[in-house]
Design an enzyme around this catalytic site. Structure first.
Site, short mmCIF file in Angstrom:
data_model
loop_
_atom_site.label_atom_id
_atom_site.label_comp_id
_atom_site.label_asym_id
_atom_site.label_seq_id
_atom_site.Cartn_x
_atom_site.Cartn_y
_atom_site.Cartn_z
N ASP A 194 -6.88 0.08 0.49
CA ASP A 194 -6.79 1.17 1.47
C ASP A 194 -6.91 0.56 2.86
O ASP A 194 -7.93 -0.05 3.19
CB ASP A 194 -7.95 2.14 1.17
CG ASP A 194 -8.03 3.28 2.15
OD1 ASP A 194 -7.28 3.30 3.15
OD2 ASP A 194 -8.88 4.16 1.93
N VAL A 254 -0.27 7.42 4.84
CA VAL A 254 -1.22 6.51 5.50
C VAL A 254 -1.63 7.05 6.88
O VAL A 254 -2.76 6.86 7.33
CB VAL A 254 -0.62 5.08 5.55
CG1 VAL A 254 0.52 4.96 6.53
CG2 VAL A 254 -1.70 4.07 5.85
N ASP A 255 -0.73 7.75 7.53
CA ASP A 255 -1.02 8.35 8.83
C ASP A 255 -2.20 9.33 8.72
O ASP A 255 -3.18 9.27 9.49
CB ASP A 255 0.26 9.08 9.30
CG ASP A 255 0.24 9.47 10.77
OD1 ASP A 255 -0.70 9.09 11.48
OD2 ASP A 255 1.20 10.16 11.20
N TYR A 262 9.35 8.19 4.00
CA TYR A 262 10.60 7.83 4.66
C TYR A 262 11.61 7.13 3.74
O TYR A 262 12.74 6.87 4.14
CB TYR A 262 10.33 6.98 5.92
CG TYR A 262 9.88 7.81 7.12
CD1 TYR A 262 9.66 9.18 7.02
CD2 TYR A 262 9.69 7.21 8.36
CE1 TYR A 262 9.25 9.93 8.12
CE2 TYR A 262 9.29 7.97 9.47
CZ TYR A 262 9.07 9.33 9.34
OH TYR A 262 8.67 10.06 10.44
P1 ADP Z 1 6.35 6.48 5.89
O1 ADP Z 1 6.52 7.89 6.40
O2 ADP Z 1 6.53 5.44 6.97
O3 ADP Z 1 7.17 6.23 4.66
P2 ADP Z 1 3.92 6.87 4.27
O4 ADP Z 1 2.53 7.04 4.79
O5 ADP Z 1 4.54 8.02 3.58
O6 ADP Z 1 4.79 6.37 5.53
O7 ADP Z 1 3.95 5.63 3.30
C1 ADP Z 1 3.92 4.30 3.72
C2 ADP Z 1 3.20 3.46 2.69
O8 ADP Z 1 1.79 3.57 2.90
C3 ADP Z 1 3.44 3.88 1.23
O9 ADP Z 1 3.64 2.70 0.46
C4 ADP Z 1 2.12 4.56 0.86
O10 ADP Z 1 1.85 4.46 -0.52
C5 ADP Z 1 1.15 3.73 1.65
N1 ADP Z 1 -0.19 4.30 1.86
C6 ADP Z 1 -0.60 5.59 1.78
N2 ADP Z 1 -1.91 5.68 2.05
C7 ADP Z 1 -2.37 4.41 2.31
C8 ADP Z 1 -3.62 3.83 2.63
N3 ADP Z 1 -4.73 4.56 2.76
N4 ADP Z 1 -3.68 2.48 2.83
C9 ADP Z 1 -2.58 1.72 2.71
N5 ADP Z 1 -1.36 2.20 2.41
C10 ADP Z 1 -1.25 3.53 2.21
#
Ligand code: ADP
Length: 181
Positions: free
Chosen positions: A11, A34-35, A128
């Site tokens: 994470d 992740v945002d 995305y």
């Molecule tokens: P985007 O809109 O740029 O695709 P996302 O947040 O939907 O961004 O996903 C980007 C990547 O981050 C995905 O591989 C997702 O599984 C991952 N992700 C989600 N939560 C976390 C976290 N807490 N730490 C690291 N990676 C994460």
């Protein structure tokens, strides 16, 4: 050089690095994935800091491929670097170049503010829809090129949330390594 780039599964909000990178959207007011996790962990001040960036166009505080920086507030990191990855539209809409730009500009900005370590999520590989193996090749190649060109960073960490992402980055790193030896 190779040792500076690490791939771990976990994470990103828990990462103990100077800067973590957020896969944000152009509006920069939080979102899912992740945002959302970064905003929850950093606390409400992060949203206030994001709102302070002017809109360069309607609902665009950070154009795709670009970066913005804020403090990291309640996170262990010092900074959050917000970057906006491209939405995958089949590969004919400049997605590769824009994804490369996210990694390159994030590293440049981290160095600019004095960071020695930075952690990335798999930008664009969630909502995305960017194909993970293609994104893994781009990210590893971009980071290695910058490190090989002397970017003054001690650690660059790729943080995979899923096993599949971890594997794609491992494979991309070994391809890159084989290509160099
Ligand atoms: P985007 O809109 O740029 O695709 P996302 O947040 O939907 O961004 O996903 C980007 C990547 O981050 C995905 O591989 C997702 O599984 C991952 N992700 C989600 N939560 C976390 C976290 N807490 N730490 C690291 N990676 C994460």
């Amino acid at each position: 050089m190779q040792k500076k780039l690490e791939i771990i599964q976990g994470d990103i909000t828990k990462a103990t690095v100077d800067a973590i990178v957020n896969a944000a959207n152009e509006w920069m007011l939080g979102g899912g994935g992740v945002d959302g996790a970064i905003h929850r962990a950093a606390g409400a001040k992060l949203l206030e800091a994001c709102k302070a960036f002017p809109e360069v166009r309607t609902k665009v505080r950070c154009p795709t491929g670009d970066v913005r920086i804020t403090p990291a507030f309640e996170l262990a990191a010092k900074f959050v670097i917000h970057t906006v990855g491209p939405i995958w539209r089949g590969g004919h809409d400049d997605e590769d170049r824009l994804l490369e730009s996210c990694y390159r500009r994030s590293m440049q900005l981290a160095v600019w503010v004095g960071c020695r370590s930075i952690a990335f999520p798999a930008i664009s590989c969630g909502a995305y829809g960017f194909p993970i193996r293609r994104a893994a090749d781009i990210s590893v190649r971009t980071i290695q090129t910058m490190l090989n060109n002397g970017a003054p960073l001690d650690r660059v960490v790729l943080i995979a949330f899923e096993r599949e992402t971890f594997q794609a980055w491992q494979d991309a790193l070994s391809h890159e390594h084989n290509a160099l030896t």
